[in-house]
Scaffold this motif. Structure first.
Motif, PDB file in Angstrom:
ATOM      1  N   TYR A  17      -4.407   2.118   1.975  1.00 48.62           N
ATOM      2  CA  TYR A  17      -5.195   2.870   3.358  1.00 48.62           C
ATOM      3  C   TYR A  17      -6.460   3.224   2.794  1.00 48.62           C
ATOM      4  N   SER A  19      -7.889   6.082   3.349  1.00 48.96           N
ATOM      5  CA  SER A  19      -8.025   7.329   2.878  1.00 48.96           C
ATOM      6  C   SER A  19      -7.357   7.864   1.611  1.00 48.96           C
ATOM      7  N   ASP A  20      -6.783   6.732   1.037  1.00 50.90           N
ATOM      8  CA  ASP A  20      -6.033   7.003  -0.355  1.00 50.90           C
ATOM      9  C   ASP A  20      -7.173   7.392  -1.314  1.00 50.90           C
ATOM     10  N   ASN A  52      -2.226  11.668  -0.823  1.00 56.16           N
ATOM     11  CA  ASN A  52      -2.498  10.399   0.194  1.00 56.16           C
ATOM     12  C   ASN A  52      -2.026  10.837   1.360  1.00 56.16           C
ATOM     13  N   TYR A  56      -4.267  10.806   4.853  1.00 54.86           N
ATOM     14  CA  TYR A  56      -4.219   9.759   5.982  1.00 54.86           C
ATOM     15  C   TYR A  56      -4.144  10.678   7.470  1.00 54.86           C
ATOM     16  N   VAL A  57      -3.307  11.670   7.270  1.00 57.32           N
ATOM     17  CA  VAL A  57      -3.191  12.518   8.565  1.00 57.32           C
ATOM     18  C   VAL A  57      -4.535  13.004   8.934  1.00 57.32           C
ATOM     19  N   SER A  59      -7.604  12.235   8.015  1.00 57.32           N
ATOM     20  CA  SER A  59      -8.625  11.184   8.320  1.00 57.32           C
ATOM     21  C   SER A  59      -8.382  10.388   9.637  1.00 57.32           C
ATOM     22  N   THR A  60      -7.148  10.101  10.097  1.00 54.53           N
ATOM     23  CA  THR A  60      -6.994   9.306  11.315  1.00 54.53           C
ATOM     24  C   THR A  60      -6.718  10.104  12.253  1.00 54.53           C
ATOM     25  N   GLY A  61      -6.187  11.242  12.135  1.00 56.58           N
ATOM     26  CA  GLY A  61      -6.000  12.318  13.245  1.00 56.58           C
ATOM     27  C   GLY A  61      -4.612  11.942  13.771  1.00 56.58           C
ATOM     28  N   CYS A  62      -3.824  11.181  13.174  1.00 60.07           N
ATOM     29  CA  CYS A  62      -2.543  11.049  13.687  1.00 60.07           C
ATOM     30  C   CYS A  62      -1.587  12.008  13.894  1.00 60.07           C
ATOM     31  N   VAL A  67       3.141   9.451  10.759  1.00 62.22           N
ATOM     32  CA  VAL A  67       2.938   9.326   9.297  1.00 62.22           C
ATOM     33  C   VAL A  67       3.720   7.757   9.216  1.00 62.22           C
TER      34      VAL A  67
END
Length: 155
Positions: A17, A19-20, A52, A56-57, A59-62, A67
């Motif tokens: 990803y 964001s890693d 990581n 991820y959370v 940077s993506t805003g998910c 996840v």
């Protein structure tokens, strides 16, 4: 500046990803993460994967429940994020990573001044203004009905 060297250095195509953490980034972060407490169970989770997952959370805003399955469970990610906020690890990470960025940009490691902007805040959409007006009118109406309140001096 985007030079050929910088493009190669910051290329994230080989990562799972975007964001890693790269090896270089992980080498900066790893010493700041505290080891597991002695006397308890052994840490069974890969802390780099936890980092990581949190990145991820962020940077993506998910949502936490969205996840991906190849990252640690959301409860593990949230638990570590909560722990790192509580024990100051997140502040340490911010300090160690942010100060070199400020120096590289030509600034001081510590900001000397802060600017706070002014913002106008609106009342709630549903009846905020109307409720305030009604409450004020009740007070004014009760004073108007009570004539003694005007005649009795306060003080």
């Amino acid at each position: 500046m985007w030079t050929v060297e910088n493009r190669r250095r910051y290329n994230r195509d080989t990562l799972r990803y975007p964001s890693d953490l790269t090896e270089e980034e992980w080498s900066l972060v790893e010493p700041l993460i505290r080891p597991a407490k002695p006397g308890g169970n052994r840490r069974r989770v890969n802390v780099r994967e936890v980092m990581n997952g949190i990145l991820y959370v962020l940077s993506t805003g998910c949502q936490w429940r969205a996840v991906p399955k190849d990252l640690p469970p959301r409860s593990t990610l949230f638990g570590y994020l909560d722990l790192w906020i509580y024990d100051g690890t997140l502040d340490d990470l911010h300090t160690v990573l942010y100060e070199p960025c400020r120096v590289q940009g030509g600034g001081d490691p510590e900001p000397k001044t802060a600017l706070i902007g002014r913002q106008r805040v609106k009342s709630a959409e549903k009846g905020g203004h109307g409720l305030t007006l009604r409450a004020m009118m009740r007070v004014n109406a009760s004073r108007a009905r009570n004539t003694r309140s005007r005649l009795i001096p306060r003080g």
